[in-house]
Motif scaffolding. Structure first.
Motif, PDB file in Angstrom:
ATOM      1  N   CYS A   4       0.857  -1.192   0.000  1.00 57.88           N
ATOM      2  CA  CYS A   4       0.000   0.000   0.000  1.00 57.88           C
ATOM      3  C   CYS A   4       0.899   1.250   0.000  1.00 57.88           C
ATOM      4  O   CYS A   4       1.965   1.259   0.602  1.00 57.88           O
ATOM      5  CB  CYS A   4      -0.870  -0.036   1.249  1.00 57.88           C
ATOM      6  N   TYR A   6       0.431   3.912   1.536  1.00 56.39           N
ATOM      7  CA  TYR A   6       0.455   4.609   2.831  1.00 56.39           C
ATOM      8  C   TYR A   6       0.885   3.750   4.021  1.00 56.39           C
ATOM      9  O   TYR A   6       1.080   4.284   5.104  1.00 56.39           O
ATOM     10  CB  TYR A   6      -0.940   5.180   3.144  1.00 56.39           C
ATOM     11  N   CYS A   7       0.932   2.396   3.835  1.00 55.30           N
ATOM     12  CA  CYS A   7       1.297   1.557   4.983  1.00 55.30           C
ATOM     13  C   CYS A   7       1.992   0.288   4.499  1.00 55.30           C
ATOM     14  O   CYS A   7       2.235   0.122   3.308  1.00 55.30           O
ATOM     15  CB  CYS A   7       0.060   1.257   5.836  1.00 55.30           C
ATOM     16  N   ARG A   9       0.819  -2.740   4.663  1.00 61.17           N
ATOM     17  CA  ARG A   9      -0.075  -3.824   4.256  1.00 61.17           C
ATOM     18  C   ARG A   9      -0.049  -4.047   2.743  1.00 61.17           C
ATOM     19  O   ARG A   9       0.377  -3.166   1.984  1.00 61.17           O
ATOM     20  CB  ARG A   9      -1.510  -3.524   4.707  1.00 61.17           C
ATOM     21  N   CYS A  23      -4.254  -0.483   0.277  1.00 58.87           N
ATOM     22  CA  CYS A  23      -4.803  -1.609   1.041  1.00 58.87           C
ATOM     23  C   CYS A  23      -6.304  -1.320   1.246  1.00 58.87           C
ATOM     24  O   CYS A  23      -6.777  -0.216   0.935  1.00 58.87           O
ATOM     25  CB  CYS A  23      -4.089  -1.749   2.379  1.00 58.87           C
ATOM     26  N   HIS A  26      -6.998   1.840   3.523  1.00 53.62           N
ATOM     27  CA  HIS A  26      -6.670   3.133   2.922  1.00 53.62           C
ATOM     28  C   HIS A  26      -7.502   3.419   1.674  1.00 53.62           C
ATOM     29  O   HIS A  26      -7.718   4.578   1.317  1.00 53.62           O
ATOM     30  CB  HIS A  26      -5.163   3.238   2.650  1.00 53.62           C
TER      31      HIS A  26
HETATM   32 ZN    ZN Z   1      -2.627   1.060   3.690  1.00 46.96          ZN
END
Ligand code: ZN
Ligand code: SF4
Ligand code: ZN
Length: 314
Positions: A4, A6-7, A9, A23, A26
């Motif tokens: 992802c 932003y993270c 995952r 993900c 998000h």
């Molecule tokens: Zn994410």
């Protein structure tokens, strides 16, 4: 594994126009922000407004309702028009009921067969295409309901892929009256017509469908037996899909330019609104299209009958 943006995952969806892999969590957050931006960008309604949401039970309308309810932007009433199209309508009514109960939403089902104006009955009495009759009846009922129950706006789940097709198709047919009606917001005409908003105006169909599936929302997947897609619509859709593939974001640019140019324009009905002589709602002539149609098909205009039922629910 694609991560992802932003993270840490795993990404479950790719948005080519935004160059983002996201993900599940998000992606939901991204859509929620997109919805809020659209509502504010096009000044659809203010926070805390009372909004009727037209829910057919398809993936688009359940996604819109879920996102609106998560956003807390509006106080909603889910309205489903039971078109009385056999098994298709039976499944649709059950899906909307289940979805509304599961999400703790207020809902209302308007059953057309109670007035003898189910779609199959009407279609049997006219040469018009089923979808044009059905669209006209749904527009009438939802507008009347939003007006008569005193709600601030009527939200429908038309998404950007469909809107882009309607814009290009109306242009090719040089149907400017229709072109002016295609807008993220159609302003209210006091006493005659409700404000109509399309919060998914800039959403892609794949986003709407992915969200509904990822979040396990119940939606109707059987097709309406009357569904018919004409050659021009198929051709325009294919053309726009190819343009989007070549240049991701093409459809949203088209939708934004269209909205900039047409939001201040008015269709003939809106430019010189009149009150229907039979039911009192907006009309371009002496009688509105719903009253005119039902008068011809059934021998009496049905607008007032429908409005009285709605007022009884207030
Ligand atoms: Zn994410
Ligand atoms: Fe109505 Fe046509 Fe949709 Fe069937 S496919 S529900 S007739 S608009
Ligand atoms: Zn009327």
């Amino acid at each position: 594994m694609v991560k992802c943006h932003y993270c840490e995952r795993e990404a479950v969806v790719r948005l080519p126009y935004a160059k983002l892999n996201l993900c599940r969590e998000h992606f939901a957050e991204y859509l929620l922000r997109k919805l809020e931006r659209s509502v504010n960008r096009y000044k659809m309604f203010g926070k805390g407004s009372r909004v009727v949401v037209g829910v057919s039970g398809g993936k688009d309308s359940v996604t819109l309702t879920k996102l609106l309810s998560e956003s807390g932007l509006a106080k909603m009433l889910v309205v489903h028009v039971n078109l009385a199209i056999g098994e298709y309508s039976r499944i649709s009514v059950e899906t909307v009921r289940r979805f509304s109960v599961e999400h703790g939403l207020d809902y209302l089902i308007v059953d057309l067969s109670e007035y003898g104006i189910g779609i199959p009955e009407l279609v049997a009495k006219t040469k018009r295409s089923p979808c044009s009759v059905c669209g006209m009846v749904k527009r009438y009922v939802l507008n009347a309901l939003t007006m008569d129950l005193g709600y601030d706006a009527l939200a429908t789940a038309h998404h950007g892929d469909d809107m882009a097709v309607y814009i290009v198709k109306s242009f090719l047919l040089q149907d400017y009256d229709q072109l002016y009606k295609i807008s993220p917001v159609n302003y209210e005409v006091p006493g005659l017509a409700a404000r109509k908003v399309k919060p998914l105006y800039e959403f892609y169909e794949f986003e709407v469908e992915t969200f509904a599936k990822l979040y396990g929302l119940p939606f109707v997947s059987v097709k309406c037996p009357f569904k018919h897609v004409g050659w021009l619509e198929s051709y325009v859709r294919e053309l726009l899909d190819r343009a989007e593939e070549e240049s991701p974001g093409f459809k949203v640019s088209l939708l934004r330019s269209h909205a900039r140019r047409t939001m201040s324009m008015r269709s003939a009905e809106q430019a010189q609104p009149k009150a229907c002589a039979s039911c009192g709602l907006i009309s371009s002539g002496t009688e509105c299209s719903f009253c005119r149609f039902t008068r011809r098909a059934l021998g009496q205009p049905m607008g007032l009958v429908v409005r009285r039922w709605i007022i009884g629910k207030a």
